[in-house]
Design a protein around this motif. Structure first.
Motif, PDB file in Angstrom:
ATOM      1  N   ARG A 151      -7.214  -4.805  -0.410  1.00 31.39           N
ATOM      2  CA  ARG A 151      -8.742  -4.729   0.089  1.00 31.39           C
ATOM      3  C   ARG A 151      -9.541  -4.422  -0.751  1.00 31.39           C
ATOM      4  O   ARG A 151     -10.921  -4.476  -0.724  1.00 31.39           O
ATOM      5  CB  ARG A 151      -8.894  -4.231   1.677  1.00 31.39           C
ATOM      6  CG  ARG A 151      -8.289  -4.819   2.800  1.00 31.39           C
ATOM      7  CD  ARG A 151      -8.417  -4.171   4.125  1.00 31.39           C
ATOM      8  NE  ARG A 151      -9.879  -4.136   4.446  1.00 31.39           N
ATOM      9  CZ  ARG A 151     -10.505  -3.300   5.208  1.00 31.39           C
ATOM     10  NH1 ARG A 151      -9.752  -2.244   5.764  1.00 31.39           N
ATOM     11  NH2 ARG A 151     -11.584  -3.474   5.412  1.00 31.39           N
ATOM     12  N   LYS A 152      -9.124  -3.979  -1.675  1.00 33.38           N
ATOM     13  CA  LYS A 152     -10.066  -3.271  -3.011  1.00 33.38           C
ATOM     14  C   LYS A 152      -9.736  -3.949  -4.004  1.00 33.38           C
ATOM     15  O   LYS A 152      -8.791  -4.223  -4.831  1.00 33.38           O
ATOM     16  CB  LYS A 152      -9.512  -1.860  -3.249  1.00 33.38           C
ATOM     17  CG  LYS A 152      -9.752  -0.883  -1.843  1.00 33.38           C
ATOM     18  CD  LYS A 152      -8.979   0.684  -2.459  1.00 33.38           C
ATOM     19  CE  LYS A 152      -9.089   1.499  -1.005  1.00 33.38           C
ATOM     20  NZ  LYS A 152      -8.550   2.836  -1.374  1.00 33.38           N
ATOM     21  N   ASP A 153     -11.012  -4.404  -4.757  1.00 32.24           N
ATOM     22  CA  ASP A 153     -11.182  -5.108  -5.912  1.00 32.24           C
ATOM     23  C   ASP A 153     -10.616  -4.533  -6.985  1.00 32.24           C
ATOM     24  O   ASP A 153      -9.892  -5.067  -7.760  1.00 32.24           O
ATOM     25  CB  ASP A 153     -12.471  -5.752  -6.130  1.00 32.24           C
ATOM     26  CG  ASP A 153     -12.508  -6.830  -7.064  1.00 32.24           C
ATOM     27  OD1 ASP A 153     -12.183  -7.945  -6.715  1.00 32.24           O
ATOM     28  OD2 ASP A 153     -12.985  -6.898  -8.364  1.00 32.24           O
ATOM     29  N   ASP A 154     -10.873  -3.321  -7.073  1.00 28.31           N
ATOM     30  CA  ASP A 154     -10.432  -2.530  -8.387  1.00 28.31           C
ATOM     31  C   ASP A 154      -8.823  -2.627  -8.289  1.00 28.31           C
ATOM     32  O   ASP A 154      -8.119  -2.430  -9.436  1.00 28.31           O
ATOM     33  CB  ASP A 154     -10.771  -1.044  -8.370  1.00 28.31           C
ATOM     34  CG  ASP A 154     -12.280  -0.958  -8.731  1.00 28.31           C
ATOM     35  OD1 ASP A 154     -12.752  -1.936  -9.213  1.00 28.31           O
ATOM     36  OD2 ASP A 154     -12.852   0.208  -8.474  1.00 28.31           O
ATOM     37  N   ASP A 155      -8.118  -2.382  -7.189  1.00 30.31           N
ATOM     38  CA  ASP A 155      -6.619  -2.419  -6.856  1.00 30.31           C
ATOM     39  C   ASP A 155      -6.203  -3.828  -7.297  1.00 30.31           C
ATOM     40  O   ASP A 155      -5.196  -4.006  -8.030  1.00 30.31           O
ATOM     41  CB  ASP A 155      -6.243  -2.125  -5.633  1.00 30.31           C
ATOM     42  CG  ASP A 155      -6.176  -0.569  -5.241  1.00 30.31           C
ATOM     43  OD1 ASP A 155      -6.854   0.156  -6.208  1.00 30.31           O
ATOM     44  OD2 ASP A 155      -5.755  -0.269  -4.367  1.00 30.31           O
TER      45      ASP A 155
ATOM     46  N   SER B 244      -8.743 -11.223  -0.395  1.00 30.76           N
ATOM     47  CA  SER B 244      -7.678 -11.086  -1.375  1.00 30.76           C
ATOM     48  C   SER B 244      -6.817 -12.125  -1.986  1.00 30.76           C
ATOM     49  O   SER B 244      -6.526 -11.975  -3.107  1.00 30.76           O
ATOM     50  CB  SER B 244      -6.869  -9.871  -0.904  1.00 30.76           C
ATOM     51  OG  SER B 244      -6.008 -10.261  -0.097  1.00 30.76           O
TER      52      SER B 244
ATOM     53  N   ASP C  53      -3.849  -1.660  -2.842  1.00 33.21           N
ATOM     54  CA  ASP C  53      -4.330  -2.066  -1.437  1.00 33.21           C
ATOM     55  C   ASP C  53      -5.301  -3.064  -1.554  1.00 33.21           C
ATOM     56  O   ASP C  53      -6.441  -3.095  -2.581  1.00 33.21           O
ATOM     57  CB  ASP C  53      -5.362  -0.900  -0.968  1.00 33.21           C
ATOM     58  CG  ASP C  53      -6.064  -1.120   0.207  1.00 33.21           C
ATOM     59  OD1 ASP C  53      -5.892  -2.272   0.640  1.00 33.21           O
ATOM     60  OD2 ASP C  53      -6.702  -0.262   0.896  1.00 33.21           O
TER      61      ASP C  53
ATOM     62  N   ASP D  23     -10.996  -9.864   4.686  1.00 31.60           N
ATOM     63  CA  ASP D  23     -11.020  -9.390   3.179  1.00 31.60           C
ATOM     64  C   ASP D  23      -9.684  -9.424   2.783  1.00 31.60           C
ATOM     65  O   ASP D  23      -9.223  -9.665   1.736  1.00 31.60           O
ATOM     66  CB  ASP D  23     -11.536  -7.751   3.354  1.00 31.60           C
ATOM     67  CG  ASP D  23     -12.919  -7.716   3.274  1.00 31.60           C
ATOM     68  OD1 ASP D  23     -13.820  -8.618   2.900  1.00 31.60           O
ATOM     69  OD2 ASP D  23     -13.692  -6.584   3.591  1.00 31.60           O
TER      70      ASP D  23
ATOM     71  N   ARG E 175       0.866  -1.261   0.109  1.00 31.62           N
ATOM     72  CA  ARG E 175       0.025   0.034  -0.194  1.00 31.62           C
ATOM     73  C   ARG E 175       0.851   1.314   0.112  1.00 31.62           C
ATOM     74  O   ARG E 175       0.442   2.251  -0.485  1.00 31.62           O
ATOM     75  CB  ARG E 175      -0.800   0.028   1.221  1.00 31.62           C
ATOM     76  CG  ARG E 175      -2.106  -1.032   1.100  1.00 31.62           C
ATOM     77  CD  ARG E 175      -2.896  -0.937   2.351  1.00 31.62           C
ATOM     78  NE  ARG E 175      -2.147  -1.062   3.793  1.00 31.62           N
ATOM     79  CZ  ARG E 175      -2.018  -0.085   4.419  1.00 31.62           C
ATOM     80  NH1 ARG E 175      -2.440   1.302   4.185  1.00 31.62           N
ATOM     81  NH2 ARG E 175      -1.359  -0.396   5.539  1.00 31.62           N
TER      82      ARG E 175
END
Length: 256
Positions: free
Chosen positions: A71-75, A123, A69, A118, A44
């Motif tokens: 925890r973020k699906d887009d990432d 992930s 990150d 998450d 991150r």
């Protein structure tokens, strides 16, 4: 006869290592890179990644980094796409990024529970899914190495969400190994015991390093070289017939 150094040689191979800027992730990045792999590391914090990149390049390792990150699906989607674009393909995926949380079960905040599930479980599956779908399965081979923990093999007091998440990683490893073996992909996990790292520093400070070391059959805490041999085994041709396993790297703690 194949020589041992040829079995462990990663020349021409590529690897993506999450949480690769420090601690166990950086240790794994060192050994994979030292043995010839081209790397992408992620975390991150860009400043940590810049420092890790400089450290690895000083060892003669080819490395790039991506800020993400997990925890973020887009990432995660971007991390997969950009890693494949930078490396051409991903031969090795090391799912190392994770977190812990200490709390009595009766008082455990659900927000913290969700955070650990998450990051430590969702992930790991999502990034494995993306890399397998878009690189490993089309190429007919791959190595996935998940970082579990001995906490996932036993019921330690006061870290119920961490215990549960790492136990999930152990069985996720088995399930993916079963499903993706037909594509030439091996999926294994390492279960470290107590290692010196930023994540464990608070626990070691509270318990006392000498006290923790004294409870281990080897009488010490894991150090900066202790994960490397097993990681290289699982990620190289030397481990080509090892699939669906979880190996404790704990000095024998789970054996007593």
């Amino acid at each position: 006869m194949t020589k041992a150094n040829e079995l462990f040689d990663l020349s021409g191979k590529t690897a993506l290592i999450t949480g690769g800027s420090r601690g166990l992730g950086l240790q794994i990045a060192e050994v994979l890179g030292d043995n010839g792999a081209r790397l992408v590391i992620s975390s991150r914090k860009e400043t940590d990644l810049q420092d890790a990149k400089a450290h690895l390049e000083a060892r003669g390792i080819s490395v790039d980094y991506i800020v993400a990150d997990n925890r973020k699906d887009d990432d995660l989607v971007a991390l997969s796409d950009q890693s494949i674009a930078k490396l051409g393909r991903v031969d090795i995926l090391v799912n190392n990024a994770g977190a812990t949380w200490g709390s009595p079960a009766v008082d455990h905040a659900m927000e913290a529970w969700d955070k650990l599930m998450d990051l430590n479980v969702r992930s790991v599956f999502r990034l494995s899914q993306l890399i397998a779908r878009d690189s490993m399965i089309p190429n007919g081979n791959g190595r996935i190495l998940n970082l579990a923990s001995i906490a996932g093999l036993k019921g330690n007091k006061g870290i119920v969400a961490y215990n549960t998440s790492k136990a999930a990683v152990v069985n996720l490893t088995r399930a993916l190994a079963h499903e993706w073996g037909e594509h030439g992909i091996t999926v294994n996990a390492l279960a470290p015991g107590m290692f010196e790292s930023k994540m464990t520093a608070g626990t070691l400070d509270a318990l006392g390093r000498e006290n923790v070391a004294a409870q281990n059959p080897l009488g010490r805490i894991g150090g900066s070289e202790d994960l490397k041999g097993a990681a290289l085994l699982y990620c190289s041709d030397a481990g080509s017939m090892i699939n669906g396993t979880t190996l404790a790297i704990d000095g024998g703690l789970t054996a007593i």
